[in-house]
Design a protein around this motif. Sequence first.
Motif, PDB file in Angstrom:
ATOM      1  N   ARG A 181      -0.377   2.415  -5.093  1.00 23.76           N
ATOM      2  CA  ARG A 181       0.434   1.574  -5.971  1.00 23.76           C
ATOM      3  C   ARG A 181      -0.406   0.944  -7.084  1.00 23.76           C
ATOM      4  NH1 ARG A 181       3.369  -2.412  -2.150  1.00 23.76           N
ATOM      5  NH2 ARG A 181       2.110  -1.402  -0.535  1.00 23.76           N
ATOM      6  N   ILE A 182      -1.640   0.577  -6.729  1.00 21.95           N
ATOM      7  CA  ILE A 182      -2.537  -0.009  -7.730  1.00 21.95           C
ATOM      8  C   ILE A 182      -2.819   1.007  -8.841  1.00 21.95           C
ATOM      9  CG2 ILE A 182      -4.896  -0.809  -8.126  1.00 21.95           C
ATOM     10  CD1 ILE A 182      -4.714  -1.959  -5.202  1.00 21.95           C
ATOM     11  N   ARG A 183      -2.976   2.254  -8.425  1.00 18.14           N
ATOM     12  CA  ARG A 183      -3.268   3.303  -9.398  1.00 18.14           C
ATOM     13  C   ARG A 183      -2.107   3.483 -10.365  1.00 18.14           C
ATOM     14  NH1 ARG A 183      -3.941   7.494  -6.037  1.00 18.14           N
ATOM     15  NH2 ARG A 183      -5.572   6.273  -5.009  1.00 18.14           N
ATOM     16  N   GLU A 184      -0.890   3.459  -9.812  1.00 14.90           N
ATOM     17  CA  GLU A 184       0.290   3.587 -10.672  1.00 14.90           C
ATOM     18  C   GLU A 184       0.440   2.393 -11.596  1.00 14.90           C
ATOM     19  OE1 GLU A 184       3.293   3.877  -7.741  1.00 14.90           O
ATOM     20  OE2 GLU A 184       2.826   5.951  -7.180  1.00 14.90           O
ATOM     21  N   ARG A 185       0.226   1.216 -11.034  1.00 16.73           N
ATOM     22  CA  ARG A 185       0.449  -0.024 -11.756  1.00 16.73           C
ATOM     23  C   ARG A 185      -0.641  -0.268 -12.801  1.00 16.73           C
ATOM     24  NH1 ARG A 185      -0.674  -3.859  -7.909  1.00 16.73           N
ATOM     25  NH2 ARG A 185       1.222  -3.552  -6.701  1.00 16.73           N
ATOM     26  N   GLY A 186      -1.877   0.071 -12.429  1.00 18.71           N
ATOM     27  CA  GLY A 186      -3.006  -0.129 -13.353  1.00 18.71           C
ATOM     28  C   GLY A 186      -3.845  -1.347 -13.037  1.00 18.71           C
ATOM     29  N   TYR A 187      -3.397  -2.160 -12.088  1.00 17.06           N
ATOM     30  CA  TYR A 187      -4.173  -3.339 -11.694  1.00 17.06           C
ATOM     31  C   TYR A 187      -3.813  -3.740 -10.268  1.00 17.06           C
ATOM     32  CZ  TYR A 187       0.161  -5.157 -13.723  1.00 17.06           C
ATOM     33  OH  TYR A 187       1.475  -5.346 -14.046  1.00 17.06           O
ATOM     34  N   ALA A 188      -4.644  -4.608  -9.690  1.00 14.67           N
ATOM     35  CA  ALA A 188      -4.482  -4.947  -8.274  1.00 14.67           C
ATOM     36  C   ALA A 188      -4.255  -6.439  -8.081  1.00 14.67           C
ATOM     37  CB  ALA A 188      -5.731  -4.530  -7.501  1.00 14.67           C
ATOM     38  N   PHE A 189      -3.516  -6.765  -7.016  1.00 14.49           N
ATOM     39  CA  PHE A 189      -3.339  -8.163  -6.650  1.00 14.49           C
ATOM     40  C   PHE A 189      -4.106  -8.478  -5.374  1.00 14.49           C
ATOM     41  CE2 PHE A 189       0.708  -7.274  -8.948  1.00 14.49           C
ATOM     42  CZ  PHE A 189       0.487  -8.151  -9.998  1.00 14.49           C
ATOM     43  N   ASN A 190      -4.430  -9.726  -5.229  1.00 11.59           N
ATOM     44  CA  ASN A 190      -5.009 -10.201  -3.976  1.00 11.59           C
ATOM     45  C   ASN A 190      -4.339 -11.510  -3.639  1.00 11.59           C
ATOM     46  OD1 ASN A 190      -6.484 -11.502  -2.005  1.00 11.59           O
ATOM     47  ND2 ASN A 190      -8.422 -11.510  -3.135  1.00 11.59           N
ATOM     48  N   ARG A 191      -3.486 -11.446  -2.626  1.00  7.05           N
ATOM     49  CA  ARG A 191      -2.769 -12.656  -2.223  1.00  7.05           C
ATOM     50  C   ARG A 191      -3.323 -13.145  -0.890  1.00  7.05           C
ATOM     51  NH1 ARG A 191       1.544  -9.540  -4.574  1.00  7.05           N
ATOM     52  NH2 ARG A 191       2.493 -10.624  -6.351  1.00  7.05           N
ATOM     53  N   GLU A 192      -4.275 -14.031  -0.988  1.00  9.39           N
ATOM     54  CA  GLU A 192      -4.906 -14.652   0.187  1.00  9.39           C
ATOM     55  C   GLU A 192      -5.545 -13.638   1.129  1.00  9.39           C
ATOM     56  OE1 GLU A 192      -3.004 -18.410   1.514  1.00  9.39           O
ATOM     57  OE2 GLU A 192      -1.114 -17.374   1.064  1.00  9.39           O
ATOM     58  N   GLU A 193      -5.996 -12.502   0.586  1.00 21.37           N
ATOM     59  CA  GLU A 193      -6.613 -11.494   1.435  1.00 21.37           C
ATOM     60  C   GLU A 193      -8.103 -11.778   1.670  1.00 21.37           C
ATOM     61  OE1 GLU A 193      -5.619  -7.586  -0.185  1.00 21.37           O
ATOM     62  OE2 GLU A 193      -3.697  -8.438  -0.811  1.00 21.37           O
ATOM     63  N   SER A 194      -8.657 -12.641   0.820  1.00 18.73           N
ATOM     64  CA  SER A 194     -10.080 -12.955   1.001  1.00 18.73           C
ATOM     65  C   SER A 194     -10.292 -14.421   1.318  1.00 18.73           C
ATOM     66  CB  SER A 194     -10.878 -12.565  -0.245  1.00 18.73           C
ATOM     67  OG  SER A 194     -10.306 -13.130  -1.406  1.00 18.73           O
ATOM     68  N   VAL A 195      -9.514 -15.283   0.664  1.00 18.93           N
ATOM     69  CA  VAL A 195      -9.628 -16.725   0.892  1.00 18.93           C
ATOM     70  C   VAL A 195      -8.220 -17.307   0.979  1.00 18.93           C
ATOM     71  CG1 VAL A 195     -10.459 -18.918  -0.032  1.00 18.93           C
ATOM     72  CG2 VAL A 195     -11.797 -16.828  -0.412  1.00 18.93           C
ATOM     73  N   PRO A 196      -7.949 -18.081   2.008  1.00 22.06           N
ATOM     74  CA  PRO A 196      -6.623 -18.677   2.143  1.00 22.06           C
ATOM     75  C   PRO A 196      -6.301 -19.552   0.923  1.00 22.06           C
ATOM     76  CG  PRO A 196      -7.893 -18.959   4.156  1.00 22.06           C
ATOM     77  CD  PRO A 196      -8.826 -18.417   3.131  1.00 22.06           C
TER      78      PRO A 196
END
Lengths: 252, 252
Positions: A181-196
């Motif tokens: 999905r990131i490849r299609e969209r062109g960018y990535a999200f991070n929703r609390e995956e590394s820091v709450p």
Amino acid sequence: MHEVANPVTTVETAFEIVEYVAEHDGAGVSEIATDLDRAKSTIHRHLGTLVQRGYLVEDGGYSLGLRFLDLGLDARDGRPLYHEAHAKVDELAERTGEKVWCMTAENGRSIHLHGASGTQSVRTNSREGDVGYLHQHAAGKAILAHRSPEHVGDIVERYGLPTRTDDTITDGDELFDHLERIRERGYAFNREESVPGLYAVGAPITDDRGVAIGALSISGPANRLAGETLTEEFPELLLGAVNEIEINLSHG
Amino acid sequence: MHEVANPVTTVETAFEIVEYVAEHDGAGVSEIATDLDRAKSTIHRHLGTLVQRGYLVEDGGYSLGLRFLDLGLDARDGRPLYHEAHAKVDELAERTGEKVWCMTAENGRSIHLHGASGTQSVRTNSREGDVGYLHQHAAGKAILAHRSPEHVGDIVERYGLPTRTDDTITDGDELFDHLERIRERGYAFNREESVPGLYAVGAPITDDRGVAIGALSISGPANRLAGETLTEEFPELLLGAVNEIEINLSHG
DNA sequence: AATTCCTGTTTCACTCATGGGAACAGAACT
DNA sequence: AGTTCTGTTCCCATGAGTGAAACAGGAATT
């Protein structure tokens, strides 16, 4: 992943010692010997050679020598990405007020190349030079999305998918879905995956062949990075910056 | 100077390779083997282990890995001197318009810890992390002046007094004379001893026992650093800054 | 297309250096 | 004075690093 057939074990122990000292500043011979499970004489001899070369210093306990600073900055300055991204990162931080990072990948790990803080940036405990896992943040996922599936598979196999929060991706298939999905969209999200409580957007910086050599990310508190700020405004800013960097890298 | 009895030679060759790669970015197995006068198989195996640990990267030739950046910044951040001097260096650069450096010593060599440029600073080819010789500049001499004569003697014996310009101190007795006067005066001058046309003032940062742990310096073109600017104004600024740093270090 | 001359890779003995054990010394604390 | 740490030094055995040579693959030459 091309395992090394016959590693030079003596060199490995030397770096084990260096890395131990890095994490236990001021450690002594006995402490290192017991913790690394080696003879004191062995540690003693290694420490001596490392000190003589300037890689460690002794002052009532051993510490990292500034020799590493010289080499480290050499390594950093050798990457065109660092130079091209520097000003753009600063600019984005000022414009958005949030924390902005330029990251790259090496050996299947993420490395913080340069960061800038905006006026209202969160204080993260990240630091330039920090090594992390690519699947744990927006920039890293953006990079992975633009690498070959075999490469991604190798990395997963080598390091696994270590968790940091409840939302960290821990399943290989799930990761590949995300990357798709990131490849299609062109960018990535991070929703609390590394820091709450921390959200982020990341966009890849690719070379002529479309392979990611790094990524930029903007991160901030979840409440502020909501709605269109996260899904429209910041991605657009990132894509613009990334595009400029790519042009400058292929140059000019 | 406390020679190391039995250095771990394998580790020494590993770092010889690392240092070679640092100076010859993108070098290959054959090139390194011939230049370091070792068997190709030896170099090959070392390179493999260094890559696996992240200390080198291979991309059509070997380069320094960013692993060194992590360790290097760790080393830098471990020095209280760096943190205390940082803001003061920036402030001095803004106030004087010249180039200001905080330097320290390690293993008898000088290391650039942090530098700041003023509006009219000369562009030197110095960089953070750079390693140099203490007797060649104002900051280094200021440090040497506040170390024990035996210590200075050891350093001279170990590295000699390499020259850089016609005015570099190359004679041991002359050096000790200089240091004597610097100790009385409280700060050191550098008149084209490192770079032609470049003058500088340096003041030592000492600990409770009066031993130098570093120094600050202001440098600029000889024509601008003339008369009382060099002999009065800048020394006074330096001594003020140094004094504050010393207080914060013994703290507080 | 064949040849040459580079790469980098792998294998394999041999020897040398690494590593560990133990004995030693010096400091800090009881 | 005794104990218990520390770091240091010695020395031996063995295991690992080293180098020579053979190998393969690619690029540039002819």
